[in-house]
Design an enzyme around this catalytic site. Sequence first.
Site, PDB file in Angstrom:
ATOM      1  N   PRO A   2       0.819  -1.222   0.000  1.00  0.00           N
ATOM      2  CA  PRO A   2       0.000   0.000   0.000  1.00  0.00           C
ATOM      3  C   PRO A   2       0.849   1.267   0.000  1.00  0.00           C
ATOM      4  O   PRO A   2       1.686   1.452   0.870  1.00  0.00           O
ATOM      5  CB  PRO A   2      -0.802  -0.116   1.296  1.00  0.00           C
ATOM      6  CG  PRO A   2      -0.698  -1.537   1.717  1.00  0.00           C
ATOM      7  CD  PRO A   2       0.612  -2.028   1.199  1.00  0.00           C
ATOM      8  N   GLU A   3       0.653   2.122  -0.986  1.00  0.00           N
ATOM      9  CA  GLU A   3       1.268   3.449  -1.012  1.00  0.00           C
ATOM     10  C   GLU A   3       0.132   4.459  -1.137  1.00  0.00           C
ATOM     11  O   GLU A   3      -1.042   4.081  -1.117  1.00  0.00           O
ATOM     12  CB  GLU A   3       2.285   3.539  -2.154  1.00  0.00           C
ATOM     13  CG  GLU A   3       3.302   2.398  -2.089  1.00  0.00           C
ATOM     14  CD  GLU A   3       4.643   2.664  -2.738  1.00  0.00           C
ATOM     15  OE1 GLU A   3       4.982   3.824  -2.953  1.00  0.00           O
ATOM     16  OE2 GLU A   3       5.345   1.683  -3.024  1.00  0.00           O
ATOM     17  N   LYS A  50      -1.063   7.959   3.542  1.00  0.00           N
ATOM     18  CA  LYS A  50      -1.459   6.546   3.511  1.00  0.00           C
ATOM     19  C   LYS A  50      -2.538   6.223   4.543  1.00  0.00           C
ATOM     20  O   LYS A  50      -2.776   5.056   4.837  1.00  0.00           O
ATOM     21  CB  LYS A  50      -0.223   5.671   3.751  1.00  0.00           C
ATOM     22  CG  LYS A  50       0.857   5.856   2.700  1.00  0.00           C
ATOM     23  CD  LYS A  50       1.983   4.871   2.956  1.00  0.00           C
ATOM     24  CE  LYS A  50       3.273   5.355   2.376  1.00  0.00           C
ATOM     25  NZ  LYS A  50       4.400   4.504   2.777  1.00  0.00           N
ATOM     26  N   ASN A 167       7.707   2.178  -0.554  1.00  0.00           N
ATOM     27  CA  ASN A 167       8.985   1.570  -0.934  1.00  0.00           C
ATOM     28  C   ASN A 167       9.128   1.322  -2.437  1.00  0.00           C
ATOM     29  O   ASN A 167      10.225   1.382  -2.972  1.00  0.00           O
ATOM     30  CB  ASN A 167       9.160   0.257  -0.168  1.00  0.00           C
ATOM     31  CG  ASN A 167      10.614  -0.063   0.034  1.00  0.00           C
ATOM     32  OD1 ASN A 167      11.423   0.834   0.266  1.00  0.00           O
ATOM     33  ND2 ASN A 167      10.962  -1.331  -0.088  1.00  0.00           N
ATOM     34  N   ARG A 259      14.362  -1.224   4.666  1.00  0.00           N
ATOM     35  CA  ARG A 259      13.515  -1.447   3.491  1.00  0.00           C
ATOM     36  C   ARG A 259      14.404  -1.660   2.273  1.00  0.00           C
ATOM     37  O   ARG A 259      15.380  -0.935   2.066  1.00  0.00           O
ATOM     38  CB  ARG A 259      12.595  -0.243   3.253  1.00  0.00           C
ATOM     39  CG  ARG A 259      11.777   0.175   4.472  1.00  0.00           C
ATOM     40  CD  ARG A 259      10.796  -0.870   4.932  1.00  0.00           C
ATOM     41  NE  ARG A 259       9.872  -1.260   3.887  1.00  0.00           N
ATOM     42  CZ  ARG A 259       8.777  -0.550   3.555  1.00  0.00           C
ATOM     43  NH1 ARG A 259       8.491   0.549   4.199  1.00  0.00           N
ATOM     44  NH2 ARG A 259       7.965  -0.976   2.603  1.00  0.00           N
TER      45      ARG A 259
END
Length: 271
Positions: A2-3, A50, A167, A259
């Site tokens: 999810p972004e 987000k 990411n 990440r």
Amino acid sequence: MPEGDTIHNLATRLRPLLCGEQVTKLWVRERGAVAARVGDEITDIETKGKHLLVTLGEGWVLRVHLGMKGRVRRFAAETVSDHACFASTALIETARGAIGVFDAAQAELTPRRWLRAQRQLASLGPDLLCRHVDYDDVLNRARAPERAEWTLGELLLDQRVAAGIGNVYKSEILFMQGANPWQRVQDTSDASIKALFELGSELLHANLRPGSRRTVGHKTRPHAPLPGEDRLWVYGQTRRGCLKCHSPISSRRQGPQARTTYWCRNCQSDA
Ligand SMILES: [Zn+2]
């Protein structure tokens, strides 16, 4: 993963299902069943970065952050079991069915008047999915002394600088700008920092549509990617190689959150 665009697209899908309906059941992991909100009308669904914000009546907001693993499941009317409630992070039922959120990082019921002061929202930088983003504000936040020695990869992920980039876009933006993910913020010009976030906003807006996320040809091919079509420049592409120079794509964990960053050592060599 999810972004900002994922959450925006989710809100677009949920509005026609939920807005105008009355709550028949509300479950929030931290509080259990919330009987006091039964009967409230769902009046609005919006996003900030987000965060998904579901307004109940005039006074309350359910704030959900999916985190890295969160997912949303739709249930037909009167098919929600107690087990599904207990397993969810949050669940809203109406006469038309239910929406459950599972494995989300955060779900919290907050009085609307407290929302602006709510810690996770108050600290957010400008939302890159807004129509008019204040890039001077973004730059000022990026130039905060404590971020001078950060890498560009870490900077793009910090939602306190600008909200919406996750990411996948982090790696894609840096590749498209030819920027090395390990370059320090203090060694980067104001124009280059602004350009990274401007591209982030452009990519997020380009992906406000159903279907897989695309960064390759996001301007020339606005439709969802076709099967077999290259859709990402570097993220997860260590087997395929660089689309521009055919060098191998590198990957390494970066920053305190570890990440994974993907980049081309040839195309992004400036450090
Ligand atoms: Zn390359």
